[in-house]
Design an enzyme around this catalytic site. Sequence first.
Site, PDB file in Angstrom:
ATOM      1  N   ASP A  55       0.838  -1.200   0.000  1.00 20.36           N
ATOM      2  CA  ASP A  55       0.000   0.000   0.000  1.00 20.36           C
ATOM      3  C   ASP A  55       0.879   1.259   0.000  1.00 20.36           C
ATOM      4  O   ASP A  55       2.109   1.163  -0.056  1.00 20.36           O
ATOM      5  CB  ASP A  55      -0.958  -0.053   1.197  1.00 20.36           C
ATOM      6  CG  ASP A  55      -0.227   0.048   2.535  1.00 20.36           C
ATOM      7  OD1 ASP A  55       0.941   0.472   2.586  1.00 20.36           O
ATOM      8  OD2 ASP A  55      -0.852  -0.292   3.548  1.00 20.36           O
ATOM      9  N   LYS A 105     -19.163 -29.713  13.185  1.00 18.37           N
ATOM     10  CA  LYS A 105     -19.528 -29.086  11.909  1.00 18.37           C
ATOM     11  C   LYS A 105     -18.559 -28.004  11.454  1.00 18.37           C
ATOM     12  O   LYS A 105     -18.895 -27.203  10.568  1.00 18.37           O
ATOM     13  CB  LYS A 105     -20.943 -28.498  12.023  1.00 18.37           C
ATOM     14  CG  LYS A 105     -21.997 -29.576  12.241  1.00 18.37           C
ATOM     15  CD  LYS A 105     -23.387 -29.038  12.028  1.00 18.37           C
ATOM     16  CE  LYS A 105     -24.407 -30.181  12.007  1.00 18.37           C
ATOM     17  NZ  LYS A 105     -25.764 -29.699  11.756  1.00 18.37           N
TER      18      LYS A 105
END
Lengths: 138, 138, 138, 138
Positions: free
Chosen positions: C17, C88
């Site tokens: 940047d 999960k």
Amino acid sequence: MDPTHTTTRDIVFGDCDPAGIVYYPNIYAWIDGTFHHYLLQFGGHQVVCEAVGSVGFGLFETRARYERALRIGDRLSIEMRIVEWARKTVTVAYRGVVDGHVAFEGTEIRGFFEMRDGRMRAGEMTPLKTFLEREAAS
Amino acid sequence: MDPTHTTTRDIVFGDCDPAGIVYYPNIYAWIDGTFHHYLLQFGGHQVVCEAVGSVGFGLFETRARYERALRIGDRLSIEMRIVEWARKTVTVAYRGVVDGHVAFEGTEIRGFFEMRDGRMRAGEMTPLKTFLEREAAS
Amino acid sequence: MDPTHTTTRDIVFGDCDPAGIVYYPNIYAWIDGTFHHYLLQFGGHQVVCEAVGSVGFGLFETRARYERALRIGDRLSIEMRIVEWARKTVTVAYRGVVDGHVAFEGTEIRGFFEMRDGRMRAGEMTPLKTFLEREAAS
Amino acid sequence: MDPTHTTTRDIVFGDCDPAGIVYYPNIYAWIDGTFHHYLLQFGGHQVVCEAVGSVGFGLFETRARYERALRIGDRLSIEMRIVEWARKTVTVAYRGVVDGHVAFEGTEIRGFFEMRDGRMRAGEMTPLKTFLEREAAS
């Protein structure tokens, strides 16, 4: 030019490189994004593809010429215009404008692909052109 | 072509768009990255700029032509070659190759900027060419 | 840590940047890319999904902590390790290392989705864990 | 929450991955972009840094939790709010909203760096807080 569609964005810090000017691959992301933003009014890429029996748009060629550096805080308008319908390609021209000055201009040559005999092939442009014109008129 | 420099990368899921093929602005990020990777052997962008009294490289124009879609798992080699030194520009050609097949070819026309009379101006290319050749030979 | 998989990249100009350090969203692109690079040895995202009856991986949560700024020319190793299999979710930890120093560490919590009753739902992790372990052993 | 600043964008094709949902590193680009868009009203990153004697903002930590997948055509509002000023950090919270539903929420912990004794160090936050409050009030 009389644009088919226009998007606008403010240039921010993260759009720029260590020289403090816009990292040029972002310009391609924004012109591609302007084309797909144009398609949203017709339901977006997927709806357009289904309407004309295509598996997707693809690019044959892209180019851009940079005229002025884009910097943090610039408000950029990206104008697009469909400039040519050929048999199997459509040419889309873009112009990036800040405060009335052209920052860049670019071109995408796009195809519309279909599956034929188990291979992806560039399809005819007529169904797409007809679809877009009919939808735009409705 | 006889490449000046080559980089390699494996295409992954996040490089691709909803059609499952590489999102084309990434290709520009990769060719630009290949050029800057080439500069690393000379100390990188900053060292090169200081050596030749420049404030930075900039782009005048870029283009690419897409020959084959790039997909997840493809091992892509990006070859670059400096093809022309003009007075105030250098032209860099690129070729993306997967399994011996050309996936894309592209071009960047770059300038080298300097401050003169309070304005950024494209500088002469001779100091850069001389620097790169001398360093490459040493 | 003992990494499950490692990728390496050289930081270039366009990764950074205007402060001259890596633009942090790129770090997420690289850790996500390391996970998908790890999947390539099992055939890639699509093959893995089909093997376990899933429609795709998805993210529940991601995070990263930045310890040292990454700069142009740094050779970055990104190490990943699967740290927890829950019913999960699977938790993947990452570490970015330059010259033996940790530049960042991060975490992704991923799910594996399936269609059930016309809705996307997080599926059980056991089939995936079994598949990866069996393939890694073969 | 009562946002300090909000930006809006329409999700397009190129924002999404092969699963057709937004590629998550883009979400970090958008929250970082919202913070820098907020700074534009004070003159942007450079002006703010100069006003408080800093060399730049930097990140200590970032995180995001994904609640609903973002898809092509979604109109996304990104709300940001400064939630905590500590001695050497400021915590910024974000929420991405589509049609009144939260798609993601995230956090950035930012520092403000200064050069001291030849090294980059995290500076005190008070000058920045004072500057932003005074400017916002004027």
